[in-house]
Design a protein around this motif. Structure first.
Motif, PDB file in Angstrom:
ATOM      1  N   ARG A  77     -20.023  21.693 -15.500  1.00  0.00           N
ATOM      2  CA  ARG A  77     -18.613  22.123 -15.677  1.00  0.00           C
ATOM      3  C   ARG A  77     -18.554  23.458 -16.383  1.00  0.00           C
ATOM      4  O   ARG A  77     -17.795  24.352 -16.005  1.00  0.00           O
ATOM      5  CB  ARG A  77     -17.835  21.063 -16.483  1.00  0.00           C
ATOM      6  N   ARG A  78     -19.412  23.554 -17.418  1.00  0.00           N
ATOM      7  CA  ARG A  78     -19.434  24.847 -18.120  1.00  0.00           C
ATOM      8  C   ARG A  78     -19.841  25.951 -17.176  1.00  0.00           C
ATOM      9  O   ARG A  78     -19.246  27.043 -17.144  1.00  0.00           O
ATOM     10  CB  ARG A  78     -20.448  24.764 -19.289  1.00  0.00           C
ATOM     11  N   GLU A  79     -20.822  25.649 -16.283  1.00  0.00           N
ATOM     12  CA  GLU A  79     -21.288  26.659 -15.332  1.00  0.00           C
ATOM     13  C   GLU A  79     -20.188  27.027 -14.362  1.00  0.00           C
ATOM     14  O   GLU A  79     -20.009  28.218 -14.062  1.00  0.00           O
ATOM     15  CB  GLU A  79     -22.509  26.033 -14.589  1.00  0.00           C
ATOM     16  N   LEU A  80     -19.400  25.965 -13.922  1.00  0.00           N
ATOM     17  CA  LEU A  80     -18.275  26.220 -13.009  1.00  0.00           C
ATOM     18  C   LEU A  80     -17.262  27.139 -13.654  1.00  0.00           C
ATOM     19  O   LEU A  80     -16.800  28.099 -13.019  1.00  0.00           O
ATOM     20  CB  LEU A  80     -17.653  24.852 -12.672  1.00  0.00           C
ATOM     21  N   ARG A  81     -16.960  26.840 -14.921  1.00  0.00           N
ATOM     22  CA  ARG A  81     -15.990  27.687 -15.618  1.00  0.00           C
ATOM     23  C   ARG A  81     -16.517  29.106 -15.705  1.00  0.00           C
ATOM     24  O   ARG A  81     -15.785  30.071 -15.464  1.00  0.00           O
ATOM     25  CB  ARG A  81     -15.738  27.128 -17.043  1.00  0.00           C
ATOM     26  N   ARG A  82     -17.829  29.193 -15.971  1.00  0.00           N
ATOM     27  CA  ARG A  82     -18.381  30.547 -16.096  1.00  0.00           C
ATOM     28  C   ARG A  82     -18.308  31.265 -14.772  1.00  0.00           C
ATOM     29  O   ARG A  82     -17.933  32.447 -14.691  1.00  0.00           O
ATOM     30  CB  ARG A  82     -19.872  30.429 -16.542  1.00  0.00           C
ATOM     31  N   LEU A  83     -18.622  30.516 -13.634  1.00  0.00           N
ATOM     32  CA  LEU A  83     -18.585  31.141 -12.312  1.00  0.00           C
ATOM     33  C   LEU A  83     -17.182  31.545 -11.955  1.00  0.00           C
ATOM     34  O   LEU A  83     -16.962  32.643 -11.386  1.00  0.00           O
ATOM     35  CB  LEU A  83     -19.143  30.183 -11.266  1.00  0.00           C
ATOM     36  N   ARG A  84     -16.137  30.754 -12.282  1.00  0.00           N
ATOM     37  CA  ARG A  84     -14.744  31.106 -12.037  1.00  0.00           C
ATOM     38  C   ARG A  84     -14.387  32.383 -12.764  1.00  0.00           C
ATOM     39  O   ARG A  84     -13.762  33.294 -12.207  1.00  0.00           O
ATOM     40  CB  ARG A  84     -13.817  29.961 -12.477  1.00  0.00           C
ATOM     41  N   ALA A  85     -14.831  32.382 -14.013  1.00  0.00           N
ATOM     42  CA  ALA A  85     -14.540  33.604 -14.798  1.00  0.00           C
ATOM     43  C   ALA A  85     -15.191  34.802 -14.149  1.00  0.00           C
ATOM     44  O   ALA A  85     -14.629  35.895 -14.074  1.00  0.00           O
ATOM     45  CB  ALA A  85     -15.083  33.394 -16.223  1.00  0.00           C
ATOM     46  N   ALA A 145     -16.465  34.517  -0.389  1.00  0.00           N
ATOM     47  CA  ALA A 145     -16.927  33.358   0.397  1.00  0.00           C
ATOM     48  C   ALA A 145     -18.175  32.753  -0.194  1.00  0.00           C
ATOM     49  O   ALA A 145     -18.304  31.536  -0.301  1.00  0.00           O
ATOM     50  CB  ALA A 145     -17.183  33.809   1.849  1.00  0.00           C
ATOM     51  N   GLU A 146     -19.078  33.681  -0.578  1.00  0.00           N
ATOM     52  CA  GLU A 146     -20.321  33.167  -1.194  1.00  0.00           C
ATOM     53  C   GLU A 146     -20.017  32.360  -2.432  1.00  0.00           C
ATOM     54  O   GLU A 146     -20.565  31.279  -2.640  1.00  0.00           O
ATOM     55  CB  GLU A 146     -21.253  34.342  -1.567  1.00  0.00           C
ATOM     56  N   ARG A 155     -20.402  23.781  -3.303  1.00  0.00           N
ATOM     57  CA  ARG A 155     -21.672  23.062  -3.543  1.00  0.00           C
ATOM     58  C   ARG A 155     -21.707  22.446  -4.938  1.00  0.00           C
ATOM     59  O   ARG A 155     -22.051  21.295  -5.115  1.00  0.00           O
ATOM     60  CB  ARG A 155     -22.833  24.067  -3.360  1.00  0.00           C
ATOM     61  N   LEU A 156     -21.220  23.309  -5.870  1.00  0.00           N
ATOM     62  CA  LEU A 156     -21.210  22.806  -7.249  1.00  0.00           C
ATOM     63  C   LEU A 156     -20.261  21.649  -7.436  1.00  0.00           C
ATOM     64  O   LEU A 156     -20.578  20.659  -8.087  1.00  0.00           O
ATOM     65  CB  LEU A 156     -20.857  23.927  -8.244  1.00  0.00           C
ATOM     66  N   SER A 160     -21.738  18.659  -5.997  1.00  0.00           N
ATOM     67  CA  SER A 160     -22.764  18.137  -6.927  1.00  0.00           C
ATOM     68  C   SER A 160     -22.131  17.499  -8.149  1.00  0.00           C
ATOM     69  O   SER A 160     -22.557  16.432  -8.584  1.00  0.00           O
ATOM     70  CB  SER A 160     -23.687  19.301  -7.297  1.00  0.00           C
ATOM     71  N   ILE A 161     -21.026  18.198  -8.657  1.00  0.00           N
ATOM     72  CA  ILE A 161     -20.349  17.622  -9.837  1.00  0.00           C
ATOM     73  C   ILE A 161     -19.758  16.274  -9.496  1.00  0.00           C
ATOM     74  O   ILE A 161     -19.884  15.320 -10.268  1.00  0.00           O
ATOM     75  CB  ILE A 161     -19.289  18.594 -10.387  1.00  0.00           C
ATOM     76  N   ASN A 162     -19.161  16.185  -8.352  1.00  0.00           N
ATOM     77  CA  ASN A 162     -18.542  14.917  -7.986  1.00  0.00           C
ATOM     78  C   ASN A 162     -19.600  13.817  -7.889  1.00  0.00           C
ATOM     79  O   ASN A 162     -19.398  12.712  -8.346  1.00  0.00           O
ATOM     80  CB  ASN A 162     -17.803  15.034  -6.652  1.00  0.00           C
TER      81      ASN A 162
END
Ligand code: ATP
Length: 663
Positions: free
Chosen positions: A45-53, A84-85, A92-93, A96-98
């Motif tokens: 989740r932290r990685e997702l937040r970082r990727l969104r940012a 898109a990437e 994918r994340l 995987s998170i789900n």
């Protein structure tokens, strides 16, 4: 969970609940996996937040870049591509998170289930902990007890350590003291060495000086030695003179006190009487002689036969009177002899320095007992004295007076008796003298002179000996053995010979020969048993002193008893020497060996072969007839020792030791 796990006690005390704890560990393992997934989910989740940012930031950058360079379409395309990437990546994340969330929820559910179990396990653990604490309390109590014991032991150890330390300190002190002593010894040694060196130096100087004065010193030493010898000599002579004088004074005083009166007065009276009697006898003899001559003259010249008878009668009467006078004179002489013997006794006491004077006892102090024995001289009677051991009193017989009507033969034999009587007195005197001179276990011991308190002619003395075994002699023992048909064993004969030889040697060493050694003069002085026959040699009245020159001395008559008397004495009566006693001892041995009282005179002796050749050789040495070849006692003693050694050998024939009776 980890905190709880850290709180779980472990160690020996937890052992009862180990099974429960192991069950709990399974639950703990499931919980740990859920926890791990949960953490990973959070990280995603932290990685997702970082990727969104990052995507937002990239949008902004793309917008800015589109403004700055290239065509906006390209930029937008690129942005779209990137977007898109990013979207794909996010999808994918998310997937995987789900997936992980599902898995996590499943795991959380499992963890909760496990947590329920863990609760139960916690209870079990609490129970185990309580048990463990109880055990720990018990262990603490026992460990306290052990600690107390250890404390006590510790105290003991401390005390021992103290003692050890004290001993160590003392050892150190002693070592220090020893060191001091060693130092002192070293110092002394140094000083002694120095002294020794100094002394050596002085000695060297003295030696030089001594050498220088050697001559003078030798002279001085000689003079001094002479002077010392003279002084010693004078001293010894003075001492001897003093001792002799003291002894003489003592003895003289005693002799004077006891005997002066009797000796001087009686002897003088008797001597005077004897002289008168002798003169009288001589004058009577002269008268008789004259009468005889007168008778002869008358017979020859006048031829008057009738006168002759009356004259013969006169002569016979006169002769008888003379004989009577002679007897009286002899009797007086015998008395004189007795006094003389007594004086001799006293002289012996006064003159011999190593004698033990005999006591003088009044007869009244003795309680007389039975007759123990008798001999040629008189009787030996048992007696008791308050201060002395049992006594055997030997008295010289008292001669009866000659009857008035005695004829010539009776007078002659009476004169002979008187002579013997005088001799007996002399013999008693000799025994008294030797009683004072000799002391030996195997010699009869005279203890006292008994004053019989007679008056005038009745005044006599007797001699008291230590009484021995009721007076049983070797002659008595031989008679008993003969009656019992029992031989003497060789051990017994050798024992008798040994003792005889010792007693005789003692006499010879003091210058006397016994000359009357025979079984009747040997007392059996105790119980006869185990091959031992204790004896004492008695009757020393015939003993004579050995001459000063060599061993020879003149004899006044043949002494001793035929059969035991040494033949050399008969052949040559002028010579006596010690081996004469050895000969008689040999004859005693022969009598014992044959179990007889005597073996005849000096002729051939019966053979003794029952005790073997060694004994035969000993007898031959003892009884050697040639006085010049006869062996001295020392040689006999050697042979006796040899025989004793033979007796000690187990191989020595039993028959030789104790032969059967063979009359
Ligand atoms: N000390 C003594 N103790 C006991 N009895 C003794 C003692 N002395 C002597 N007799 C006994 O008296 C006896 C005679 O003693 P002794 O031989 O001395 O006398 P004697 O008159 O000299 O004899 P002999 O005629 O043999 O010369 C001995 O045989 C012994 O029995």
């Amino acid at each position: 969970m980890y905190t709880w796990l850290q709180g779980v006690p472990c160690g020996k005390g937890s052992m009862p609940s180990v099974r429960h704890a192991l069950c709990a560990l399974g639950a703990v393992a499931g919980g740990a996996a859920a926890w791990h997934l949960h953490e990973e989910l959070r990280a995603s989740r932290r990685e997702l937040r970082r990727l969104r940012a990052q995507a937002a930031e990239a949008k902004d950058v793309l917008a800015w870049a589109a403004c700055q360079e290239g065509s906006p379409l390209e930029a937008i395309n690129r942005i779209m591509e990137v977007n898109a990437e990013l979207e794909a990546e996010m999808t994918r994340l998310r997937t995987s998170i789900n997936r992980d969330s599902d898995k996590m929820e499943q795991l959380v559910a499992e963890g909760d289930a496990q947590a329920g179990k863990v609760g139960q396990l916690e209870m079990l653990l609490a129970y185990a902990t309580a048990a463990f604490q109880t055990q720990r309390a018990q262990r603490a109590a026992s460990s306290r007890q052990a600690r107390a014991q250890r404390t006590q032991d510790g105290r003991l150890i401390l005390a021992l350590q103290d003692a050890l330390m004290q001993a160590d300190r003392e050892r150190q002190d002693t070592e220090a003291y020893l060191d001091d002593l060693e130092a002192e010894r070293q110092a002394l040694y140094c000083s002694a060495s120095a002294d020794a060196a100094h002394i050596e130096e002085i000695q060297a100087q003295a030696a030089v000086a001594a050498e220088r004065h050697a001559g003078q010193l030798a002279d001085a030493a000689r003079t001094r030695e002479d002077a010392e010898a003279a002084a010693r000599d004078a001293n010894e002579r003075a001492k001897k003179a003093e001792a002799a004088q003291a002894l003489a004074e003592r003895e003289c005083a005693m002799a004077k006190e006891l005997f002066t009166l009797a000796l001087e007065q009686s002897a003088a009276n008797l001597a005077a009487e004897a002289e008168v009697q002798a003169d009288l006898a001589d004058s009577r003899a002269a008268v008789v002689q004259q009468a005889a001559e007168l008778a002869k003259l008358r017979e020859e010249n006048l031829g008057l036969q009738d006168m002759v008878g009356s004259k013969d009668e006169d002569i016979a009467v006169a002769e008888h009177a003379v004989r009577v006078e002679r007897v009286a004179a002899r009797r007086a002489q015998a008395k004189l002899d007795s006094w003389e013997c007594y004086a001799h006794l006293l002289r012996g006491k006064v003159l011999a320095p190593d004698t033990m004077p005999l006591q003088f006892l009044p007869r009244a102090e003795l309680a007389m007992g039975k007759v123990l024995g008798s001999g040629g001289y008189g009787e030996v009677v048992a007696a008791q004295h308050a201060e002395l051991p049992p006594l055997a009193v030997k008295a010289v017989r008292v001669l009866p007076a000659l009857g008035p009507g005695a004829d010539a033969n009776e007078v002659a034999s009476y004169v002979y008796e008187l002579e013997c009587h005088a001799f007996e007195w002399r013999a008693l005197g000799t025994e008294a003298t030797l009683g004072a001179l000799l002391r030996h276990d195997n010699l009869g011991q005279a203890l006292a002179v008994v004053d019989e308190a007679g008056e005038g002619e009745g005044r006599v003395f007797s001699l008291a000996f230590a009484a021995v075994n009721n007076g049983t002699t070797l002659a008595d023992l031989i008679a008993t053995r003969r009656k019992e048909r029992r031989t003497f064993s060789l051990d017994e004969i050798v024992h008798v010979l040994e003792q005889l030889s010792a007693a005789l040697q003692h006499m010879h060493d003091r210058g006397w020969v016994h000359l009357d050694v025979k079984p009747g003069n040997v007392l059996v002085a105790g119980t006869v048993e185990g091959g031992r026959v204790p004896i004492q040699l008695i009757d020393l009245g015939l003993a004579v002193p050995l001459g000063a020159k060599g061993n020879r001395v003149a004899l006044d008559f043949d002494r001793g008893t035929p059969g035991f008397r040494c033949p050399g004495l008969e052949a040559n009566p002028d010579c006596v020497w010690e081996a004469a006693d050895g000969f008689s001892a040999g004859r005693i041995a022969r009598c014992l060996a044959l179990c007889v009282q005597h073996t005849g005179g000096c002729g051939p002796q019966p053979a003794v072969d029952r005790y073997g050749p060694i004994f035969g050789l000993l007898l031959a040495a003892l009884e050697e007839p040639d006085p010049e070849l006869r062996k001295p006692l020392s040689n006999i003693n050697q042979r006796l020792r040899f025989l004793k050694r033979a007796l000690a050998c187990p191989g020595f024939a039993a028959q030789c030791r104790s032969p059967p009776w063979d009359p």
